[in-house]
Write a protein that holds these residues in place. Sequence first.
Motif, PDB file in Angstrom:
ATOM      1  N   ASP A   1     -18.731 -37.481  21.857  1.00  0.00           N
ATOM      2  CA  ASP A   1     -19.466 -36.252  22.422  1.00  0.00           C
ATOM      3  C   ASP A   1     -20.612 -36.683  23.155  1.00  0.00           C
ATOM      4  OD1 ASP A   1     -19.819 -33.927  23.349  1.00  0.00           O
ATOM      5  OD2 ASP A   1     -19.913 -32.861  21.349  1.00  0.00           O
ATOM      6  N   PHE A   2     -20.548 -36.808  24.409  1.00  0.00           N
ATOM      7  CA  PHE A   2     -21.814 -37.130  25.309  1.00  0.00           C
ATOM      8  C   PHE A   2     -21.722 -36.348  26.531  1.00  0.00           C
ATOM      9  CE2 PHE A   2     -18.860 -40.304  26.045  1.00  0.00           C
ATOM     10  CZ  PHE A   2     -18.626 -40.418  27.343  1.00  0.00           C
ATOM     11  N   GLU A   3     -22.813 -36.319  27.231  1.00  0.00           N
ATOM     12  CA  GLU A   3     -22.922 -35.479  28.397  1.00  0.00           C
ATOM     13  C   GLU A   3     -22.366 -36.032  29.729  1.00  0.00           C
ATOM     14  OE1 GLU A   3     -24.257 -31.720  30.156  1.00  0.00           O
ATOM     15  OE2 GLU A   3     -24.214 -32.700  28.202  1.00  0.00           O
ATOM     16  N   PHE A   4     -21.354 -35.602  30.504  1.00  0.00           N
ATOM     17  CA  PHE A   4     -20.907 -36.165  31.581  1.00  0.00           C
ATOM     18  C   PHE A   4     -21.824 -36.390  32.794  1.00  0.00           C
ATOM     19  CE2 PHE A   4     -16.123 -34.739  30.551  1.00  0.00           C
ATOM     20  CZ  PHE A   4     -16.078 -35.761  29.533  1.00  0.00           C
ATOM     21  N   GLN A   5     -21.695 -37.403  33.484  1.00  0.00           N
ATOM     22  CA  GLN A   5     -22.669 -37.656  34.492  1.00  0.00           C
ATOM     23  C   GLN A   5     -21.725 -38.420  35.708  1.00  0.00           C
ATOM     24  OE1 GLN A   5     -26.353 -39.448  33.873  1.00  0.00           O
ATOM     25  NE2 GLN A   5     -27.344 -38.453  35.683  1.00  0.00           N
ATOM     26  N   ASP A   6     -21.465 -37.858  36.786  1.00  0.00           N
ATOM     27  CA  ASP A   6     -21.004 -38.725  37.841  1.00  0.00           C
ATOM     28  C   ASP A   6     -19.517 -39.388  37.589  1.00  0.00           C
ATOM     29  OD1 ASP A   6     -23.118 -37.900  39.438  1.00  0.00           O
ATOM     30  OD2 ASP A   6     -24.172 -40.038  39.220  1.00  0.00           O
ATOM     31  N   ILE A   7     -18.606 -38.567  36.830  1.00  0.00           N
ATOM     32  CA  ILE A   7     -17.143 -39.026  36.362  1.00  0.00           C
ATOM     33  C   ILE A   7     -16.597 -39.280  37.535  1.00  0.00           C
ATOM     34  CG2 ILE A   7     -15.366 -38.804  35.205  1.00  0.00           C
ATOM     35  CD1 ILE A   7     -17.689 -39.381  33.491  1.00  0.00           C
ATOM     36  N   GLN A   8     -15.843 -40.170  38.026  1.00  0.00           N
ATOM     37  CA  GLN A   8     -15.110 -40.396  39.231  1.00  0.00           C
ATOM     38  C   GLN A   8     -13.540 -39.884  38.903  1.00  0.00           C
ATOM     39  OE1 GLN A   8     -12.153 -42.978  39.636  1.00  0.00           O
ATOM     40  NE2 GLN A   8     -11.855 -42.128  41.682  1.00  0.00           N
ATOM     41  N   ARG A   9     -12.976 -40.202  37.566  1.00  0.00           N
ATOM     42  CA  ARG A   9     -11.804 -39.713  37.079  1.00  0.00           C
ATOM     43  C   ARG A   9     -11.820 -39.887  35.590  1.00  0.00           C
ATOM     44  NH1 ARG A   9     -10.267 -44.559  38.972  1.00  0.00           N
ATOM     45  NH2 ARG A   9      -8.611 -45.885  37.534  1.00  0.00           N
ATOM     46  N   ILE A  10     -10.758 -38.848  34.942  1.00  0.00           N
ATOM     47  CA  ILE A  10     -10.712 -38.986  33.491  1.00  0.00           C
ATOM     48  C   ILE A  10      -9.279 -39.149  33.247  1.00  0.00           C
ATOM     49  CG2 ILE A  10     -10.860 -38.314  31.196  1.00  0.00           C
ATOM     50  CD1 ILE A  10     -13.187 -36.587  32.135  1.00  0.00           C
ATOM     51  N   GLU A  11      -8.532 -40.424  32.721  1.00  0.00           N
ATOM     52  CA  GLU A  11      -7.223 -40.418  32.398  1.00  0.00           C
ATOM     53  C   GLU A  11      -6.714 -40.332  30.850  1.00  0.00           C
ATOM     54  OE1 GLU A  11      -6.933 -43.833  35.841  1.00  0.00           O
ATOM     55  OE2 GLU A  11      -6.463 -44.094  33.601  1.00  0.00           O
ATOM     56  N   VAL A  12      -5.775 -39.430  30.590  1.00  0.00           N
ATOM     57  CA  VAL A  12      -5.392 -39.254  29.174  1.00  0.00           C
ATOM     58  C   VAL A  12      -3.977 -39.708  28.951  1.00  0.00           C
ATOM     59  CG1 VAL A  12      -4.905 -37.783  27.235  1.00  0.00           C
ATOM     60  CG2 VAL A  12      -7.015 -37.275  28.789  1.00  0.00           C
ATOM     61  N   LEU A  13      -3.728 -40.890  28.392  1.00  0.00           N
ATOM     62  CA  LEU A  13      -2.403 -41.339  28.291  1.00  0.00           C
ATOM     63  C   LEU A  13      -2.157 -40.912  26.521  1.00  0.00           C
ATOM     64  CD1 LEU A  13      -3.853 -43.315  30.329  1.00  0.00           C
ATOM     65  CD2 LEU A  13      -2.163 -44.952  29.707  1.00  0.00           C
ATOM     66  N   ARG A  14      -1.026 -40.354  26.840  1.00  0.00           N
ATOM     67  CA  ARG A  14      -0.442 -39.832  25.268  1.00  0.00           C
ATOM     68  C   ARG A  14       0.714 -40.576  24.881  1.00  0.00           C
ATOM     69  NH1 ARG A  14      -1.259 -35.287  28.772  1.00  0.00           N
ATOM     70  NH2 ARG A  14       0.511 -35.251  29.497  1.00  0.00           N
ATOM     71  N   GLY A  15       0.691 -40.722  23.731  1.00  0.00           N
ATOM     72  CA  GLY A  15       1.503 -41.756  23.095  1.00  0.00           C
ATOM     73  C   GLY A  15       1.120 -42.948  22.703  1.00  0.00           C
ATOM     74  N   ALA A  16       1.875 -43.872  21.836  1.00  0.00           N
ATOM     75  CA  ALA A  16       1.458 -45.199  21.432  1.00  0.00           C
ATOM     76  C   ALA A  16       0.952 -46.150  22.757  1.00  0.00           C
ATOM     77  CB  ALA A  16       2.386 -45.763  20.451  1.00  0.00           C
ATOM     78  N   GLN A  17      -0.259 -46.701  22.783  1.00  0.00           N
ATOM     79  CA  GLN A  17      -0.816 -47.586  23.837  1.00  0.00           C
ATOM     80  C   GLN A  17      -1.266 -48.799  23.039  1.00  0.00           C
ATOM     81  OE1 GLN A  17      -0.218 -46.611  26.747  1.00  0.00           O
ATOM     82  NE2 GLN A  17       0.325 -44.736  26.095  1.00  0.00           N
ATOM     83  N   GLY A  18      -0.845 -49.211  21.808  1.00  0.00           N
ATOM     84  CA  GLY A  18      -1.350 -50.441  21.290  1.00  0.00           C
ATOM     85  C   GLY A  18      -0.683 -51.621  21.885  1.00  0.00           C
ATOM     86  N   THR A  19       0.272 -51.784  22.528  1.00  0.00           N
ATOM     87  CA  THR A  19       0.849 -52.984  23.206  1.00  0.00           C
ATOM     88  C   THR A  19      -0.216 -53.688  24.335  1.00  0.00           C
ATOM     89  OG1 THR A  19       3.097 -52.153  23.035  1.00  0.00           O
ATOM     90  CG2 THR A  19       2.747 -53.981  24.434  1.00  0.00           C
TER      91      THR A  19
ATOM     92  N   ALA B   1      -4.968 -47.259  18.918  1.00  0.00           N
ATOM     93  CA  ALA B   1      -4.293 -46.549  20.133  1.00  0.00           C
ATOM     94  C   ALA B   1      -3.075 -46.132  19.744  1.00  0.00           C
ATOM     95  CB  ALA B   1      -4.403 -47.535  21.230  1.00  0.00           C
ATOM     96  N   ILE B   2      -2.759 -45.737  18.537  1.00  0.00           N
ATOM     97  CA  ILE B   2      -1.358 -45.287  18.273  1.00  0.00           C
ATOM     98  C   ILE B   2      -1.267 -43.914  18.761  1.00  0.00           C
ATOM     99  CG2 ILE B   2      -2.133 -44.248  15.950  1.00  0.00           C
ATOM    100  CD1 ILE B   2       0.408 -45.112  14.665  1.00  0.00           C
ATOM    101  N   GLY B   3      -2.061 -43.103  18.816  1.00  0.00           N
ATOM    102  CA  GLY B   3      -2.016 -41.650  19.343  1.00  0.00           C
ATOM    103  C   GLY B   3      -2.201 -41.490  20.839  1.00  0.00           C
ATOM    104  N   GLY B   4      -2.866 -42.292  21.507  1.00  0.00           N
ATOM    105  CA  GLY B   4      -3.111 -42.540  22.672  1.00  0.00           C
ATOM    106  C   GLY B   4      -4.596 -43.155  23.176  1.00  0.00           C
ATOM    107  N   ILE B   5      -4.964 -43.030  24.568  1.00  0.00           N
ATOM    108  CA  ILE B   5      -6.131 -43.503  25.184  1.00  0.00           C
ATOM    109  C   ILE B   5      -6.818 -42.395  25.944  1.00  0.00           C
ATOM    110  CG2 ILE B   5      -6.990 -45.241  26.603  1.00  0.00           C
ATOM    111  CD1 ILE B   5      -6.567 -46.286  23.836  1.00  0.00           C
ATOM    112  N   VAL B   6      -8.059 -42.310  25.899  1.00  0.00           N
ATOM    113  CA  VAL B   6      -8.795 -41.728  27.308  1.00  0.00           C
ATOM    114  C   VAL B   6      -9.411 -42.653  27.793  1.00  0.00           C
ATOM    115  CG1 VAL B   6     -10.373 -39.676  27.449  1.00  0.00           C
ATOM    116  CG2 VAL B   6      -8.808 -39.874  25.502  1.00  0.00           C
ATOM    117  N   ASN B   7      -9.574 -42.831  29.172  1.00  0.00           N
ATOM    118  CA  ASN B   7     -10.174 -43.533  30.066  1.00  0.00           C
ATOM    119  C   ASN B   7     -10.803 -42.851  30.934  1.00  0.00           C
ATOM    120  OD1 ASN B   7      -9.020 -46.189  29.441  1.00  0.00           O
ATOM    121  ND2 ASN B   7      -7.234 -45.893  30.630  1.00  0.00           N
TER     122      ASN B   7
END
Length: 311
Positions: free
Chosen positions: A131-149, A155-161
């Motif tokens: 939890d921090f203050e956003f500043q000049d974010i170009q985009r946010i990606e939320v990948l749902r589901g296991a991403q450990g590969t 990353a079993i639940g997902g990833i936030v980029n």
Amino acid sequence: MKQLMIACIFLFSNIFVTFSMGNTPEKGVNPQDTLKVYYLDEVVVRSSVKETNDLKNLPTAVSVISPRQLKDSQIESLPALSSFIPNFFIPQYGSKVSTPIYIRGIGARLGAQTVSLYVDNVPSFNPSAFDFEFQDIQRIEVLRGAQGTLYGRNAIGGIVNMYTLSPLTFQGTRLSLSGGNYGQFSVKGSNYSKLSDHLGLSVGAYYKRDDGYFTNSYRNEKVDGSENVGGRVKLEWQAKPDFKAMFFANYDYLSGGAFPYMHVDSTASRFNEPSSYDRHLFTNGLSLDWIKDGYTIHSTTGFQYLKDDMK
């Protein structure tokens, strides 16, 4: 003469037979069939979800938040995304000491995380740093589901980029000022400029405060006020058409109060014990990219320092 005529007839007969045999279709083959079959050796296609694939073509559930959506919805921190992304939730416990991410109900408040956060490809594994203050974010990606590969641990639940603006593609100065009731005040500023044709620098800072919302009736004062200040520096260098380097450093300081659990309709609490949370968060990262014909080499090195104190 008679022998010469017999020889000519025999020669023309052989030519006709040869021509006829050469144009006779093979048994079981349609002479009008234009379909051709080629047998190739094994073909291996390699790609990376992190860098090269088009997200809309991935066989996974992905949500992408643009800068316009962040601005229109006044999203300034990660917990605020809970209202806009399906199957995504970040509970708020009264302070930023623990802000775990839950995707499809999978998450962990304490211990090893099941959902990880990446900022400019540098990971954060501690929920106290989410939890921090956003500043000049170009985009946010939320990948749902296991991403450990591809992303490894946590990353079993997902990833936030999260990706920030590049000073090589965006130049200018941004300044925002806002205020509201309960003593809310916020100011943000950033500048993006090119130092040369191949070198870009961005510098930004922010300050935010509020008086709090809950009153401690024992001391007759607000108990959950907060003050947040920080800054960010980003340097990008396009040394060659096939080589790029990026370095960034973030610092965030938070000083805020806390409050105990109480009834949802109540705005008052009564206690005479210290209740505060202070946090120093420093993150930096270095990314190197070599882009060659047919392959890409990417290297990311990051360091994060977190020091907090809760009373």
